[in-house]
Design a protein around this motif. Structure first.
Motif, short mmCIF file in Angstrom:
data_model
loop_
_atom_site.label_atom_id
_atom_site.label_comp_id
_atom_site.label_asym_id
_atom_site.label_seq_id
_atom_site.Cartn_x
_atom_site.Cartn_y
_atom_site.Cartn_z
N GLY A 157 -8.95 -2.88 18.53
CA GLY A 157 -7.94 -3.02 17.48
C GLY A 157 -6.93 -1.89 17.46
O GLY A 157 -6.13 -1.75 18.36
N GLU A 191 -6.76 -2.73 14.17
CA GLU A 191 -6.64 -3.78 13.15
C GLU A 191 -7.41 -5.01 13.60
O GLU A 191 -6.83 -6.01 14.04
CB GLU A 191 -5.18 -4.12 12.89
CG GLU A 191 -4.48 -3.15 11.95
CD GLU A 191 -3.13 -3.65 11.51
OE1 GLU A 191 -2.75 -3.42 10.36
OE2 GLU A 191 -2.43 -4.26 12.33
N SER A 192 -8.71 -4.95 13.48
CA SER A 192 -9.59 -6.02 13.91
C SER A 192 -10.90 -5.85 13.15
O SER A 192 -11.02 -4.97 12.29
CB SER A 192 -9.79 -5.98 15.43
OG SER A 192 -10.58 -7.07 15.87
N THR A 209 -10.31 -5.03 9.39
CA THR A 209 -9.67 -6.02 8.53
C THR A 209 -10.72 -6.88 7.83
O THR A 209 -11.89 -6.90 8.22
CB THR A 209 -8.74 -6.92 9.36
OG1 THR A 209 -9.51 -7.54 10.42
CG2 THR A 209 -7.62 -6.11 9.98
N ASP A 238 -6.81 -4.21 1.54
CA ASP A 238 -5.78 -3.31 2.09
C ASP A 238 -6.26 -1.87 2.17
O ASP A 238 -5.96 -1.16 3.14
CB ASP A 238 -4.52 -3.38 1.22
CG ASP A 238 -3.84 -4.74 1.29
OD1 ASP A 238 -4.21 -5.55 2.16
OD2 ASP A 238 -2.94 -4.99 0.46
N ARG A 262 -8.52 -1.37 5.18
CA ARG A 262 -7.76 -1.51 6.43
C ARG A 262 -6.85 -0.33 6.67
O ARG A 262 -6.73 0.17 7.79
CB ARG A 262 -6.95 -2.80 6.38
CG ARG A 262 -6.11 -3.08 7.61
CD ARG A 262 -5.06 -4.12 7.30
NE ARG A 262 -4.12 -3.63 6.28
CZ ARG A 262 -3.43 -4.42 5.46
NH1 ARG A 262 -3.57 -5.73 5.50
NH2 ARG A 262 -2.60 -3.88 4.58
N ASP A 263 -6.17 0.13 5.62
CA ASP A 263 -5.14 1.15 5.77
C ASP A 263 -5.67 2.58 5.70
O ASP A 263 -4.89 3.53 5.77
CB ASP A 263 -4.06 0.97 4.69
CG ASP A 263 -3.32 -0.35 4.83
OD1 ASP A 263 -3.32 -0.91 5.94
OD2 ASP A 263 -2.75 -0.82 3.82
N ARG A 286 -4.48 4.77 8.53
CA ARG A 286 -3.04 4.92 8.79
C ARG A 286 -2.71 6.42 8.86
O ARG A 286 -3.08 7.19 7.97
CB ARG A 286 -2.22 4.25 7.70
CG ARG A 286 -0.74 4.15 8.01
CD ARG A 286 -0.01 3.45 6.87
NE ARG A 286 -0.45 2.07 6.71
CZ ARG A 286 0.06 1.04 7.38
NH1 ARG A 286 1.03 1.25 8.26
NH2 ARG A 286 -0.39 -0.18 7.17
N LEU A 300 1.13 2.08 12.52
CA LEU A 300 -0.12 2.60 11.97
C LEU A 300 -0.22 4.13 12.05
O LEU A 300 -1.23 4.69 11.64
CB LEU A 300 -1.31 1.98 12.67
CG LEU A 300 -1.45 0.46 12.55
CD1 LEU A 300 -2.72 -0.02 13.25
CD2 LEU A 300 -1.46 0.02 11.09
#
Length: 586
Positions: free
Chosen positions: A370, A372-373, A402, A406, A409-410, A413, A495
Motif C-alpha cells: 500500500g 493505503e490498503s 484502510t 479516516d 488511515r491518515d 500521513r 501521503l
C-alpha cells in the motif's frame, strides 16, 4: 435475511484465481487460475451450472494476461508485454488433458489496449488500442479466428466501457482531457458524442440497457456521490440520500435488468457486505453472505445475480444469488481464519489470524502493501501454505490501513514508518509475551510497503524477530520518489511519504540502517517491477553484504527474471511461494 447456501466453485486447497471477467450477455465468466505449483491458465465458468473448465495454454500466463470470455465459451486473451500487446483467441480442445487451441488475432505495439465484452450479434468484444499519440483505434472482434476489423479512430484516450442499449450500438466511455468526461461511441458509424444530460464531470458506472437506467458518480466536496438517471432524459440526475449514506467503502456491482435494484459491495474493516438497494424506494437490505470478500465484478441478468466471492478457506469463485439464497457447496477448501484484536501503540488493532500464535512452533507476522490498503477476509495462497506447514499467521491492519475510518488511515500521513511501525512493535511484544518460554520469536513477511515496514521493524527491534522474508522493498520514501514512476511519486506527495521522522531511530532509510539488520533475511524482487525499481533491492543487498560480510549464509537474495511487482500472482508458476515458505519454515 437468512439465506440457504449453494455454489459452483471448485474446492481444491491449492487454487489461485485472479482477473475475473464476464461475457457480453453473461453466459460465461473467465479468470486466470493456478492449481498447486502449476502455471496460471485461463479458466471458464458456465453460469448455467457446469463446472469450471481449464484452457491449458502453451506457455502459461502472467498477472498481466487479461481473459475476456465470449458468449460461445471461448476466451479472448490479451497478453501485455513491454513492447507489444498480443490479442489471442483461445478455444477449448476436445479433451481437457490437451492443450487449448490458440489463434493470434493482432499485435499492438506500445500504448494501452483494453478489451470490452460485446453486447450484439457478431461483436464478441471491442478492442480499444490507445497509441503513443493519444488516439484510440477501436477494433471489432467477431469471437472467431478472423482478424479484427477497425471501426473507428477516436481523437483521445478512453477508458471504461458500459453498453447503453441491447443492440450493442452505443457504448459509454470515459475520455481524458477537457470537456465532458462521459462520451458515447456509436459502433455503427464510429462517431463519438457527449452523453446528453449529465454534468460534464459525471461518470457512467453501470447501466440497465433494457430499462434505460444509468448509475453515475460525480465528485463533490472530496467524495463521490452516486446518482440515478434515465438514459434518454436530459433532466437532472437524482442522488438518493440513503444510497449515499453507507458507512464503509462502497463499490457498485450491477443493476438488475429492470434498473430498479442495485447490488453493492460495502467493505467495512476486514470483510465485505452485499447490499441489494431498491433505487425507487431508496432502501437497501443486506444478503447474508459468509464472512469474506466480494470482488468488484458482477453480472445481473435474467438468470439472476452472479458475483465473485472468497473466504479465507475458499478460493475466489462465482456465487449465484437467487432472491435471498446463496449457492455454495458445503465443506472447507483450506485452513480457516478468524479476526482477533491485539494491542497497538495507541489502541487496539485487528488482525486476520490462522492457527494459534501462542502454541504454534512458529508464527509469521504478515504486512500488507500500500500503504493505503488492508488485509481482507479472503483466500490467500501463501497463508494457506504456511498454515498447512504448521506456521501460524498474524496479518494485522495497523494504523495506515484502510477500512477503519479516516483517523486510522491518515495516521501515517507525513510519517511513513512512524505510527504503523509503533503498532507493529507493540504487536511483536504481545505475541512474544504470549508464547511459551524458549519458543522461536515471531517472523516477519512483507511485500512492497509491507517489505519496507518489516525491515524497519528488524532495524528498530532486532530482538523481537527471528527472521524476515521481504518481497519488493524500497529503500526510503525519498529514494522511491527519485526513482519511482509518476503514479508512485503522486502517492508519496499525497501521503507525505518522503517526510523524515525525527526520533531515536532517525530517518527511515534502509541503507543507513543496514548495519542494524542482523536477522536472517530473504529479499525477493522481480527484475521487471514497474512500481519499485529492482535497483533498490540490489543496492540494499550490496550494502548488507558489506555490513555482514560476503560469507554470511543467513542473507539470501532472489531476483525473479521477468517478474513484476506482484510476485505471488504475477509469475507463471509458484517458485516464489516455494522459496518464501521454505525460508519461513527453516
Amino acid at each position: 435475511m437468512s439465506p440457504s447456501i449453494t455454489t459452483t466453485a471448485d474446492r481444491l486447497p491449492d487454487v489461485t484465481r485472479i482477473n475475473f471477467r464476464f461475457s457480453g450477455h453473461g453466459r460465461f465468466a473467465a479468470c486466470l487460475a493456478r492449481r498447486g505449483r502449476g502455471h496460471l491458465v485461463p479458466e471458464t465458468w458456465d453460469l448455467a451450472g457446469a463446472r469450471p473448465r481449464v484452457l491449458r495454454t502453451r506457455a502459461g500466463e502472467t498477472l498481466t494476461s487479461v481473459p475476456t470470455p465470449t458468449d460461445g465459451g471461448d476466451v479472448l486473451l490479451c497478453r501485455f508485454g513491454a513492447g507489444a500487446h498480443r490479442l489471442t483467441l483461445v478455444t477449448a480442445p476436445p479433451r481437457e488433458d490437451e492443450d487449448a487451441e490458440e489463434h493470434e488475432l493482432a499485435v499492438f505495439h506500445g500504448g494501452v489496449v483494453r478489451v470490452v465484452a460485446g453486447a450484439a450479434p457478431g461483436i464478441a468484444a471491442l478492442a480499444l488500442a490507445t497509441g503513443p499519440d493519444g488516439r484510440t483505434a477501436v477494433w471489432r472482434l467477431s469471437g472467431g479466428p478472423e482478424r479484427p476489423e477497425r471501426i473507428a479512430t477516436l481523437p483521445c484516450p478512453v477508458r471504461g466501457g458500459t453498453w447503453l442499449d441491447e443492440t450493442g450500438r452505443r457504448l459509454a466511455l470515459t475520455r481524458a482531457g477537457t470537456g465532458p468526461v462521459t462520451v458515447v461511441l456509436d459502433t455503427s458509424d464510429g462517431s463519438l458524442t457527449p452523453l446528453a444530460g449529465p454534468a460534464d464531470d459525471e461518470y457512467v458506472l453501470l447501466a440497465a440497457p433494457r430499462a434505460g437506467v444509468l448509475l453515475t458518480a460525480v465528485l463533490r466536496e472530496g467524495a463521490y456521490r452516486l446518482g440515478v438517471r434515465d438514459r434518454d432524459d436530459d433532466g437532472p440526475t437524482r442522488h438518493p440520500e440513503r444510497l449515499n449514506a453507507f458507512e464503509g467503502e462502497v463499490t457498485p456491482l450491477a443493476l438488475n435488468p429492470s434498473g430498479r435494484r442495485l447490488a453493492l459491495a460495502v467493505n467495512r474493516r476486514t470483510r465485505s457486505h452485499l447490499v441489494l438497494h431498491d433505487l425507487a424506494e431508496d432502501a437497501g437490505a443486506e444478503v447474508g453472505l459468509p464472512a469474506g470478500t466480494i470482488f468488484p465484478v458482477a453480472r445481473w441478468g435474467a438468470g439472476g445475480l452472479h458475483l465473485v466471492h472468497s473466504t479465507p478457506d475458499r478460493p475466489p469463485g462465482l456465487v449465484d444469488i437467487a432472491g435471498c439464497s446463496v449457492s455454495r457447496p458445503t465443506g472447507e477448501d483450506g485452513a480457516p481464519a478468524r479476526v482477533l484484536t491485539y494491542p497497538g501503540a495507541a489502541g487496539p488493532i485487528e488482525a486476520i489470524v490462522y492457527g494459534d500464535p501462542a502454541t504454534s512452533r512458529q508464527v509469521a507476522v504478515a504486512l500488507h502493501g500500500g500503504p493505503e490498503s488492508a488485509w481482507r477476509f479472503a483466500h490467500d495462497p501463501l497463508f494457506q501454505r504456511l498454515s498447512r506447514a504448521g506456521v501460524a499467521v498474524v496479518a494485522p491492519n495497523q494504523r495506515g490501513s484502510t477500512g477503519y475510518g479516516d483517523a486510522h488511515r491518515d495516521a501515517i500521513r507525513d510519517a511513513w514508518g512512524g505510527p504503523d511501525l509503533a503498532d507493529l512493535l507493540a504487536l511483536g511484544r504481545a505475541l512474544a509475551a504470549a508464547r511459551r518460554p524458549g519458543a522461536p520469536r515471531p517472523m516477519l513477511y512483507g511485500a512492497s510497503y509491507g517489505a519496507y515496514l518489516a525491515l524497519l521493524a528488524c532495524a528498530a527491534r532486532a530482538d523481537l524477530w527471528s527472521r524476515a522474508a521481504v518481497v519488493a522493498p524500497f529503500l526510503s520514501g525519498r529514494a522511491l520518489y527519485r526513482d519511482g514512476p509518476p503514479p508512485v511519486r503522486a502517492l508519496l506527495d499525497r501521503l507525505g511519504g518522503h517526510t523524515d521522522i525525527d526520533d531515536d531511530l532517525g530517518p527511515r532509510d534502509l541503507l543507513r540502517l543496514a548495519g542494524r539488520l542482523r536477522s536472517p533475511l530473504l529479499i525477493v524482487h522481480g527484475d521487471d517491477d514497474p512500481i519499485i525499481p529492482v535497483a533498490h533491492s540490489r543496492r540494499l543487498y550490496a550494502r548488507l553484504r558489506l555490513a555482514r560480510g560476503p560469507m554470511d549464509a543467513e542473507l539470501t537474495y532472489m531476483e525473479v527474471p521477468g517478474g513484476g511487482h506482484d510476485l505471488q500472482h504475477g509469475v507463471r508458476d509458484a517458485a516464489v511461494l516455494d522459496r518464501v515458505v521454505a525460508f519461513l519454515r527453516a
